[in-house]
Scaffold this active site. Sequence first.
Site, PDB file in Angstrom:
ATOM      1  N   ASP A  53       0.873  -1.804   0.204  1.00 49.57           N
ATOM      2  CA  ASP A  53       0.409  -0.104   0.130  1.00 49.57           C
ATOM      3  C   ASP A  53       0.448   1.322   0.085  1.00 49.57           C
ATOM      4  OD1 ASP A  53      -1.890  -1.255   0.069  1.00 49.57           O
ATOM      5  OD2 ASP A  53      -2.688  -1.407   2.004  1.00 49.57           O
ATOM      6  N   TYR A  56       1.826   1.992  -3.342  1.00 50.37           N
ATOM      7  CA  TYR A  56       1.034   2.828  -4.422  1.00 50.37           C
ATOM      8  C   TYR A  56       0.793   4.197  -4.251  1.00 50.37           C
ATOM      9  CZ  TYR A  56      -4.398   3.101  -6.307  1.00 50.37           C
ATOM     10  OH  TYR A  56      -5.047   3.293  -6.969  1.00 50.37           O
ATOM     11  N   LEU A 103     -35.086 -10.519 -16.019  1.00 47.03           N
ATOM     12  CA  LEU A 103     -35.344 -12.309 -16.134  1.00 47.03           C
ATOM     13  C   LEU A 103     -36.449 -12.436 -15.929  1.00 47.03           C
ATOM     14  CD1 LEU A 103     -31.549 -12.828 -15.118  1.00 47.03           C
ATOM     15  CD2 LEU A 103     -32.373 -12.907 -17.337  1.00 47.03           C
ATOM     16  N   GLU A 133     -24.041 -18.290 -14.773  1.00 50.70           N
ATOM     17  CA  GLU A 133     -23.794 -17.771 -14.008  1.00 50.70           C
ATOM     18  C   GLU A 133     -24.139 -17.177 -12.295  1.00 50.70           C
ATOM     19  OE1 GLU A 133     -24.336 -14.126 -15.928  1.00 50.70           O
ATOM     20  OE2 GLU A 133     -22.258 -14.598 -18.041  1.00 50.70           O
ATOM     21  N   LYS A 135     -25.834 -15.324 -10.378  1.00 52.03           N
ATOM     22  CA  LYS A 135     -27.128 -13.670  -9.710  1.00 52.03           C
ATOM     23  C   LYS A 135     -26.819 -13.430  -9.168  1.00 52.03           C
ATOM     24  CE  LYS A 135     -31.832 -12.513 -10.945  1.00 52.03           C
ATOM     25  NZ  LYS A 135     -31.787 -11.970  -9.791  1.00 52.03           N
ATOM     26  N   ASP A 137     -26.522 -10.465  -6.457  1.00 46.64           N
ATOM     27  CA  ASP A 137     -27.926  -9.755  -5.910  1.00 46.64           C
ATOM     28  C   ASP A 137     -27.316  -7.805  -6.046  1.00 46.64           C
ATOM     29  OD1 ASP A 137     -30.323  -9.291  -4.997  1.00 46.64           O
ATOM     30  OD2 ASP A 137     -29.900  -9.985  -2.580  1.00 46.64           O
ATOM     31  N   ARG A 156     -30.855   1.444 -14.008  1.00 45.50           N
ATOM     32  CA  ARG A 156     -31.543   0.411 -14.700  1.00 45.50           C
ATOM     33  C   ARG A 156     -32.459   1.407 -14.653  1.00 45.50           C
ATOM     34  NH1 ARG A 156     -35.661  -2.927 -14.242  1.00 45.50           N
ATOM     35  NH2 ARG A 156     -35.880  -4.200 -15.598  1.00 45.50           N
ATOM     36  N   TYR A 247     -21.133  -8.694 -17.011  1.00 45.77           N
ATOM     37  CA  TYR A 247     -22.098  -9.511 -17.565  1.00 45.77           C
ATOM     38  C   TYR A 247     -22.837  -9.130 -19.087  1.00 45.77           C
ATOM     39  CZ  TYR A 247     -26.060  -7.648 -15.716  1.00 45.77           C
ATOM     40  OH  TYR A 247     -27.012  -6.004 -14.842  1.00 45.77           O
ATOM     41  N   LYS A 335     -33.592 -19.101  -8.645  1.00 48.78           N
ATOM     42  CA  LYS A 335     -34.210 -18.708  -8.233  1.00 48.78           C
ATOM     43  C   LYS A 335     -33.104 -19.847  -6.463  1.00 48.78           C
ATOM     44  CE  LYS A 335     -35.530 -14.887  -7.133  1.00 48.78           C
ATOM     45  NZ  LYS A 335     -35.145 -12.977  -7.452  1.00 48.78           N
ATOM     46  N   CYS A 429     -26.813   1.574  31.980  1.00 45.95           N
ATOM     47  CA  CYS A 429     -26.021   0.869  31.090  1.00 45.95           C
ATOM     48  C   CYS A 429     -26.160  -1.010  31.563  1.00 45.95           C
ATOM     49  CB  CYS A 429     -24.627   1.432  30.794  1.00 45.95           C
ATOM     50  SG  CYS A 429     -23.499  -0.205  30.570  1.00 45.95           S
ATOM     51  N   CYS A 432     -22.683  -0.811  33.436  1.00 38.44           N
ATOM     52  CA  CYS A 432     -21.950   0.062  34.365  1.00 38.44           C
ATOM     53  C   CYS A 432     -22.823   0.386  34.810  1.00 38.44           C
ATOM     54  CB  CYS A 432     -20.844   0.785  33.857  1.00 38.44           C
ATOM     55  SG  CYS A 432     -21.385   2.030  32.963  1.00 38.44           S
ATOM     56  N   CYS A 447     -24.231   4.359  26.384  1.00 35.75           N
ATOM     57  CA  CYS A 447     -23.696   4.202  27.868  1.00 35.75           C
ATOM     58  C   CYS A 447     -22.628   5.451  27.739  1.00 35.75           C
ATOM     59  CB  CYS A 447     -23.211   3.181  28.032  1.00 35.75           C
ATOM     60  SG  CYS A 447     -21.416   3.502  29.295  1.00 35.75           S
ATOM     61  N   CYS A 452     -17.021   2.434  31.569  1.00 38.65           N
ATOM     62  CA  CYS A 452     -17.303   1.564  31.326  1.00 38.65           C
ATOM     63  C   CYS A 452     -16.603  -0.179  30.776  1.00 38.65           C
ATOM     64  CB  CYS A 452     -18.579   1.516  30.300  1.00 38.65           C
ATOM     65  SG  CYS A 452     -19.448   0.479  30.525  1.00 38.65           S
TER      66      CYS A 452
HETATM   67  S1  IVH Z   1     -28.008 -10.763 -16.900  1.00 37.05           S
HETATM   68  C1  IVH Z   1     -31.292  -9.557 -20.557  1.00 37.05           C
HETATM   69  N1  IVH Z   1     -26.568 -11.679 -15.382  1.00 37.05           N
HETATM   70  O1  IVH Z   1     -30.310  -9.738 -12.412  1.00 37.05           O
HETATM   71  C2  IVH Z   1     -30.458 -10.049 -19.001  1.00 37.05           C
HETATM   72  N2  IVH Z   1     -28.429 -10.277 -14.798  1.00 37.05           N
HETATM   73  O2  IVH Z   1     -33.211 -10.155 -12.067  1.00 37.05           O
HETATM   74  C3  IVH Z   1     -29.609  -9.331 -18.532  1.00 37.05           C
HETATM   75  N3  IVH Z   1     -28.121 -10.144 -12.294  1.00 37.05           N
HETATM   76  O3  IVH Z   1     -31.465  -7.045 -13.687  1.00 37.05           O
HETATM   77  C4  IVH Z   1     -29.391  -9.418 -17.296  1.00 37.05           C
HETATM   78  N4  IVH Z   1     -26.863 -11.475 -12.100  1.00 37.05           N
HETATM   79  O4  IVH Z   1     -29.552  -6.718 -12.668  1.00 37.05           O
HETATM   80  C5  IVH Z   1     -27.774 -10.591 -15.999  1.00 37.05           C
HETATM   81  N5  IVH Z   1     -24.702 -12.117 -14.300  1.00 37.05           N
HETATM   82  C6  IVH Z   1     -25.583 -12.246 -14.286  1.00 37.05           C
HETATM   83  C7  IVH Z   1     -26.515 -10.679 -13.189  1.00 37.05           C
HETATM   84  C8  IVH Z   1     -27.261 -10.338 -13.477  1.00 37.05           C
HETATM   85  C9  IVH Z   1     -27.624 -10.294 -11.613  1.00 37.05           C
HETATM   86  C10 IVH Z   1     -29.270  -8.708 -12.188  1.00 37.05           C
HETATM   87  C11 IVH Z   1     -30.096  -7.791 -12.972  1.00 37.05           C
HETATM   88  C12 IVH Z   1     -31.082  -8.466 -14.612  1.00 37.05           C
HETATM   89  C13 IVH Z   1     -31.589  -8.892 -12.737  1.00 37.05           C
HETATM   90  C14 IVH Z   1     -32.605  -9.674 -12.773  1.00 37.05           C
END
Ligand code: IVH
Length: 702
Positions: A53, A56, A103, A133, A135, A137, A156, A247, A335, A429, A432, A447, A452
């Site tokens: 670091d 850098y 999706l 892939e 997904k 969150d 989006r 992605y 899911k 507390c 204490c 507190c 404490c």
């Molecule tokens: S592809 C047309 N790939 O999931 C295809 N989406 O529930 C567009 N997401 O809006 C999405 N990981 O925000 C894709 N590996 C992944 C993803 C992914 C998360 C999200 C994305 C999308 C949402 C749909």
Amino acid sequence: MGNRSSGLEEGSAGGPQERLTREAAARQIDHLRREIERHDHCYYVLDNPIIADVEYDRLLRDLRELETAHPDLIRETSPTQRVGGQPAEGFEEYRHQRPMLSLDNSYEWRELEEWAQRCEKLAGHRPFSYVAELKIDGLSLSLVYVDGELTRAVTRGDGVRGEVVTGNARTIRSIPLRLEVASGSLAREIEVRGEVFLSAEVFSEINQEREEQGLPVFANPRNAAAGTMRQLDPRIVAERRLDLFCYQLLFDGQPAFPTHSAALAWMREHGLKINPHYRLCPDLAAVTAFCQEWAVGRERLNYEIDGVVIKVDQVPIQEELGATAKSPRWAIAYKFPARQASTQLLDVHYQVGRTGAVTPVAILAPVQLAGSTVSRASLHNADEMVRLGVRKGDWVFIEKSGEIIPQVLRTIPERRDGRETTLDFPTNCPVCTAPLERPAGEVVSRCPNPGCPARLREGLLHFAARRAMRIEGLGEALVDQLITPREGVGSFVRDYADLYHLSERRTELIALERLGPKSVDNLLRQIEASKEAGLARLLFGLGIRHVGERTATILAHHFGSIDRLLIATEEELSAIYEVGEVVAASVHAWLAMPRHRELIERLRAAGVRLDQSTSGGADNGPPPERVFAGRQFVLTGTLPTLKRDEAKAFIEARGGRVTSAVSRQTHYVVAGEDAGSKLTRARELGLPILDEKSLLELGQQR
Ligand code: IVH
């Protein structure tokens, strides 16, 4: 790095950098930017830093100095320009070139099978495969590069129109500000879509800090990431350490390659961060295997995933399948089941943190949840308890969502049998007994007693933590023993400085339960060594509000010593790049308190280093010469004194790289006792073999 010094010498023969000719400065700036970009890529995208670091920081500081001397050479894509100056007034709307679709979800294999059958039928005899892939969150983001430079980032939104959040996206360090593409080639506009997310670790830190500041906590990492992206002040966004997995790739609005897998490969090769856990699957059986693996494997990740996205790899087939208004037919989300469980709340414990913040924790009847037994869940604060309306004995739903400790989602009043009792947040507390304070408008009760024992306990654990003063022998049990008053003589430790007087009481310590002479000596040795930790670690360890590791490092490098910091004005502090007004006020107020001044003087008297420059611990002093630059090492067997991590750090600090497999690319094999097949292979290839001693000698060469 060698170039860096020769570049500077060019114009600076004995003089300051301003003397560089404009042309030489431009060359040097370009060189530094490329170096920093390379290291950002290693650190933030590959998760594999190759310099320390401090090195850098020095590159960045050199670049900043040169740019200050030649402001006309500053470019928006310079690494120094990631964090913009002023908060935005609001976000502009922007219409996506191509809608950002969502999706279709599937929860059962049958749904997945039906979808796959439709795709395979349409493909007929053409080559066909799936890409599975993770997904992620988080929230989706579109990045547009024009002529290789990041020019626009848009959320989006409703899929058609989103908000322009370019300033915020620029603070995400894994997003390159420019792409290495030959000008005029490929496409004028390159659009990259991906998911912005927060790691579980950063999420916990943010919530912990919010809890202590009396702000409402975020329910999960996705909400935290979304809330952060909508921040008007990019400096706040920068502190939140968001990340992005890419992605999707479009060249001038069209799919960039004939297959999705080729697009992923292109993104990876061009410095864009893609999630490494994707798999090309020849058929649905391979897809289901992937889903099953990750339904369990998700627990190991340090970010949240809520399923798997399955995509048809071949773009011509994707295009024939087309899309509905909402989602493409060539992709589907599988899911995972939510990680929720119901159980009974047996009691509530009130924990006191090092800042005095009191956090209610639900004690639960143990229940299995996503692979582990859960017996505690967070209730966050008094308001949250009121909102949930929890009673002792209630059945509750709990959920794991990115937090290490799960959260109580809601109570199940239908399952009450009348024996439940109300829970009152304490007014004093629990440790204490000092009356708790709760400033108007805040959700946190604190507190206020600096003495404490609970605050001292948590404070000492933080002070001793790996990232702070690194006194590893000082764990919870020992801290408890050290702060508990004993008959007639009081406790061993009443503040951090007392740790440095423990060596005077070795015999008494040995008499303590569970402590023998060996562990006492080990502890005392670690305490002694921690004196050399340096100002950055000390500032972090002191637990000043808003001073995380990064801020502590910035302050330590800026001021160099605590004495310089002690006389800094609030204005001076807030003028430092990346130190905002809130942090400046907090640091200034902390240092002004007589109690803290006294602590600093006691630390000084005990011999604790209060500066950040001369030789000493690994984080101090000039970094070693990069004598191993460009060299690949393989470690095998047990070395006599260095642990594997330490040997790796030694090599990396000198610019070398440690890989796991011996090949013709390997430059040296470092072998210790019980070295196995790697050593044999090294001999076969005729590679130089080093023992620990020769490694250390080689590394010291100048
Ligand atoms: S592809 C047309 N790939 O999931 C295809 N989406 O529930 C567009 N997401 O809006 C999405 N990981 O925000 C894709 N590996 C992944 C993803 C992914 C998360 C999200 C994305 C999308 C949402 C749909």
